[in-house]
Design an enzyme around this catalytic site. Structure first.
Site, PDB file in Angstrom:
ATOM      1  N   PHE A   5       0.854  -0.950   0.073  1.00 48.07           N
ATOM      2  CA  PHE A   5       0.008  -0.024  -0.034  1.00 48.07           C
ATOM      3  C   PHE A   5       0.737   1.132   0.093  1.00 48.07           C
ATOM      4  O   PHE A   5       1.792   1.459   0.866  1.00 48.07           O
ATOM      5  CB  PHE A   5      -0.875   0.041   1.192  1.00 48.07           C
ATOM      6  CG  PHE A   5      -1.521   1.176   1.428  1.00 48.07           C
ATOM      7  CD1 PHE A   5      -2.986   1.346   0.435  1.00 48.07           C
ATOM      8  CD2 PHE A   5      -1.465   2.264   2.169  1.00 48.07           C
ATOM      9  CE1 PHE A   5      -3.759   2.731   0.539  1.00 48.07           C
ATOM     10  CE2 PHE A   5      -1.991   3.402   2.481  1.00 48.07           C
ATOM     11  CZ  PHE A   5      -3.301   3.561   1.670  1.00 48.07           C
ATOM     12  N   GLY A   6       0.620   2.309  -0.958  1.00 47.30           N
ATOM     13  CA  GLY A   6       1.421   3.439  -1.039  1.00 47.30           C
ATOM     14  C   GLY A   6       0.553   4.506  -0.676  1.00 47.30           C
ATOM     15  O   GLY A   6      -0.682   4.561  -1.350  1.00 47.30           O
ATOM     16  N   TYR A   7       0.951   5.372  -0.109  1.00 51.60           N
ATOM     17  CA  TYR A   7       0.255   6.626   0.261  1.00 51.60           C
ATOM     18  C   TYR A   7       0.942   7.974  -0.092  1.00 51.60           C
ATOM     19  O   TYR A   7       0.221   9.029   0.162  1.00 51.60           O
ATOM     20  CB  TYR A   7      -0.413   6.746   1.772  1.00 51.60           C
ATOM     21  CG  TYR A   7       0.659   6.665   2.428  1.00 51.60           C
ATOM     22  CD1 TYR A   7       1.328   5.476   2.940  1.00 51.60           C
ATOM     23  CD2 TYR A   7       1.065   7.764   3.367  1.00 51.60           C
ATOM     24  CE1 TYR A   7       2.456   5.369   3.861  1.00 51.60           C
ATOM     25  CE2 TYR A   7       2.388   7.776   4.004  1.00 51.60           C
ATOM     26  CZ  TYR A   7       2.889   6.607   4.450  1.00 51.60           C
ATOM     27  OH  TYR A   7       3.690   6.509   5.196  1.00 51.60           O
ATOM     28  N   GLY A   8       2.244   8.135  -0.614  1.00 50.43           N
ATOM     29  CA  GLY A   8       2.860   9.166  -0.797  1.00 50.43           C
ATOM     30  C   GLY A   8       3.565   8.772  -1.951  1.00 50.43           C
ATOM     31  O   GLY A   8       2.881   8.788  -2.940  1.00 50.43           O
ATOM     32  N   SER A   9       4.838   8.952  -2.113  1.00 47.68           N
ATOM     33  CA  SER A   9       5.457   9.044  -3.407  1.00 47.68           C
ATOM     34  C   SER A   9       5.007   7.512  -4.057  1.00 47.68           C
ATOM     35  O   SER A   9       5.115   7.450  -5.505  1.00 47.68           O
ATOM     36  CB  SER A   9       6.944   9.230  -3.514  1.00 47.68           C
ATOM     37  OG  SER A   9       7.737   7.959  -2.785  1.00 47.68           O
ATOM     38  N   GLU A  84      13.054   3.541   1.155  1.00 44.09           N
ATOM     39  CA  GLU A  84      12.187   4.128   2.311  1.00 44.09           C
ATOM     40  C   GLU A  84      12.959   4.184   3.758  1.00 44.09           C
ATOM     41  O   GLU A  84      12.531   4.129   4.810  1.00 44.09           O
ATOM     42  CB  GLU A  84      10.965   3.308   2.584  1.00 44.09           C
ATOM     43  CG  GLU A  84       9.966   3.074   1.255  1.00 44.09           C
ATOM     44  CD  GLU A  84       9.238   4.473   0.876  1.00 44.09           C
ATOM     45  OE1 GLU A  84       9.323   5.641   1.802  1.00 44.09           O
ATOM     46  OE2 GLU A  84       9.106   4.857  -0.433  1.00 44.09           O
TER      47      GLU A  84
HETATM   48  C1  SIN Z   1       4.342   5.801   0.777  1.00 47.58           C
HETATM   49  O1  SIN Z   1       4.597   6.462  -0.528  1.00 47.58           O
HETATM   50  O2  SIN Z   1       3.724   4.778   0.570  1.00 47.58           O
HETATM   51  C2  SIN Z   1       5.673   5.992   1.600  1.00 47.58           C
HETATM   52  C3  SIN Z   1       5.934   7.383   1.816  1.00 47.58           C
HETATM   53  C4  SIN Z   1       6.771   7.989   0.469  1.00 47.58           C
HETATM   54  O3  SIN Z   1       7.619   7.438   0.152  1.00 47.58           O
HETATM   55  O4  SIN Z   1       6.379   8.885   0.031  1.00 47.58           O
END
Ligand code: SIN
Length: 172
Positions: A5-9, A84
């Site tokens: 699951f990704g929520y940022g980049s 990360e």
């Molecule tokens: C993510 O994207 O899920 C982790 C935070 C990031 O790398 O911006």
């Protein structure tokens, strides 16, 4: 399938090969620009700010879940652990797909104990620190814009991200 699951980049720049990609909802967590970045969107002398997840029983964070075939997952997870490494640890969460399916997914979260954790701050202060920060992955405002745009394209409204994007408006 191994789910991430990704929520940022990871929403807009996964940078790995996946078999499936779906919008997914994570209940019980809020996305917040509360994590300093000294290796992607800032440098140690001038850290930038990126997102993490903070516990929030009422909240739902919309992101993207990627399905990896188990036979290719190990090197991908190794590369993601490296990407990360700036204070994020890997956890397991249940996310809900649009068709109602619930899958267990890995997520990278900067906990309140990690050295890059910043905690709450007024949006204007966060925007001021993001403005002008730049790191090996590019300018910090670009991170905000890409995330904001990707969420809009998914029909997801995140007031915290939208608020910072609006404050940075002229930079984006
Ligand atoms: C993510 O994207 O899920 C982790 C935070 C990031 O790398 O911006």
């Amino acid at each position: 399938m191994i789910w991430i699951f990704g929520y940022g980049s990871l929403v807009w720049r996964p940078d790995f090969e996946y078999a499936e990609r779906h919008r997914a909802d994570l209940g019980g967590w809020s996305r917040r620009f509360w994590q300093a970045s000294t290796d992607h969107r800032g440098v140690p002398e001038r850290p930038g700010i990126v997102v993490t997840l903070v516990p929030d029983p009422e909240a739902v964070t919309v992101g993207v879940v990627y399905g990896l075939r188990p036979e290719v997952a190990t090197p991908i997870m190794g590369a993601l652990d490296y990407r990360e490494r700036g204070g994020y640890s890997r956890e397991s969460v249940d996310v809900t797909l649009a068709d109602g399916r619930v899958v267990e997914a890995l997520v990278y979260r900067g906990t309140a104990e990690n050295p890059n954790y910043l905690g709450p701050a007024p949006l204007a202060d966060i925007a001021a620190r993001i403005r002008g920060a730049v790191g090996p992955s590019g300018p910090n405002p670009e991170y905000v814009l890409k995330l904001h745009q990707a969420l809009l394209e998914m029909g997801a409204h995140d007031p915290h991200v939208a608020g910072i994007a609006a404050l940075l408006g002229d930079e984006l």
